[in-house]
Design a protein around this motif. Structure first.
Motif, PDB file in Angstrom:
ATOM      1  N   ASP A 209      20.442  11.625 -27.625  1.00 57.77           N
ATOM      2  CA  ASP A 209      19.140  12.122 -27.171  1.00 57.77           C
ATOM      3  C   ASP A 209      18.004  11.213 -27.630  1.00 57.77           C
ATOM      4  N   ASP A 210      18.065  10.736 -28.869  1.00 60.25           N
ATOM      5  CA  ASP A 210      17.023   9.847 -29.392  1.00 60.25           C
ATOM      6  C   ASP A 210      16.989   8.530 -28.624  1.00 60.25           C
ATOM      7  N   ALA A 211      18.167   7.960 -28.373  1.00 59.54           N
ATOM      8  CA  ALA A 211      18.229   6.698 -27.629  1.00 59.54           C
ATOM      9  C   ALA A 211      17.732   6.883 -26.200  1.00 59.54           C
ATOM     10  N   ALA A 212      18.120   7.970 -25.566  1.00 57.83           N
ATOM     11  CA  ALA A 212      17.672   8.246 -24.200  1.00 57.83           C
ATOM     12  C   ALA A 212      16.157   8.400 -24.155  1.00 57.83           C
ATOM     13  N   ALA A 213      15.604   9.129 -25.129  1.00 53.91           N
ATOM     14  CA  ALA A 213      14.161   9.345 -25.171  1.00 53.91           C
ATOM     15  C   ALA A 213      13.404   8.020 -25.326  1.00 53.91           C
TER      16      ALA A 213
ATOM     17  N   PHE B 115      21.100   8.513 -19.337  1.00 55.96           N
ATOM     18  CA  PHE B 115      21.503   7.577 -20.381  1.00 55.96           C
ATOM     19  C   PHE B 115      23.021   7.483 -20.487  1.00 55.96           C
ATOM     20  N   MET B 116      23.694   8.628 -20.512  1.00 61.56           N
ATOM     21  CA  MET B 116      25.146   8.639 -20.674  1.00 61.56           C
ATOM     22  C   MET B 116      25.843   8.017 -19.474  1.00 61.56           C
ATOM     23  N   ILE B 117      25.362   8.316 -18.274  1.00 64.46           N
ATOM     24  CA  ILE B 117      25.988   7.744 -17.082  1.00 64.46           C
ATOM     25  C   ILE B 117      25.787   6.237 -17.045  1.00 64.46           C
TER      26      ILE B 117
ATOM     27  N   ASP C 149      25.267  15.579 -34.593  1.00 64.29           N
ATOM     28  CA  ASP C 149      24.571  14.340 -34.948  1.00 64.29           C
ATOM     29  C   ASP C 149      24.762  13.263 -33.872  1.00 64.29           C
ATOM     30  N   THR C 150      25.916  13.251 -33.227  1.00 66.25           N
ATOM     31  CA  THR C 150      26.143  12.299 -32.132  1.00 66.25           C
ATOM     32  C   THR C 150      25.276  12.651 -30.937  1.00 66.25           C
ATOM     33  N   ARG C 151      25.195  13.936 -30.635  1.00 64.71           N
ATOM     34  CA  ARG C 151      24.342  14.383 -29.529  1.00 64.71           C
ATOM     35  C   ARG C 151      22.885  14.002 -29.796  1.00 64.71           C
ATOM     36  N   GLN C 152      22.440  14.182 -31.025  1.00 61.26           N
ATOM     37  CA  GLN C 152      21.066  13.837 -31.376  1.00 61.26           C
ATOM     38  C   GLN C 152      20.829  12.340 -31.258  1.00 61.26           C
ATOM     39  N   LEU C 153      21.786  11.548 -31.682  1.00 58.30           N
ATOM     40  CA  LEU C 153      21.691  10.094 -31.556  1.00 58.30           C
ATOM     41  C   LEU C 153      21.526   9.691 -30.088  1.00 58.30           C
TER      42      LEU C 153
END
Length: 113
Positions: free
Chosen positions: A45-49, A58-60, A39-43
């Motif tokens: 991914d959603d924010a990055a998208a 996004f993470m960097i 669920d954290t990974r999806q969160l």
């Protein structure tokens, strides 16, 4: 962006992602391995998208921004003129040592006992 995924040992439900840290030309590259819940990974991914970025970008960017904020919070503080003067006065005129400080300074350090 390079993403690798491997299966955790049987019974462990923790996804693993490897994010390659890309730096400007001339700098060494490294990797950061993260274990995060789905669920954290999806969160992330959603924010990055939403920002039109890859997960790695996004993470960097987010981690770098947060790291700068933490470091600045420990090293930089802003004061108006009146508070700056009071701060400088406190540094220039520290209070006389009280009984607790004098007692502490008389004790031998633990590494000398």
């Amino acid at each position: 962006m390079s993403k690798l995924s491997r299966r955790p040992p049987s019974g462990i439900r923790e996804p693993t992602i490897t994010t390659v840290v890309e730096r400007h030309a001339g700098h060494a590259k490294g990797s950061i391995n993260l274990r995060i819940e789905a669920d954290t990974r999806q969160l992330i991914d959603d924010a990055a998208a939403l920002l039109g970025k890859t997960r790695t970008e996004f993470m960097i960017e987010t981690s770098r921004r947060q790291a700068i904020d933490v470091l600045l919070d420990q090293r930089l503080f802003m004061l108006d003129a009146e508070r700056f003067d009071a701060f400088m006065n406190a540094l220039d005129n520290p209070p006389a040592p009280g009984p607790k400080l004098r007692s502490l300074l008389r004790r031998a350090p633990a590494w000398q006992k």
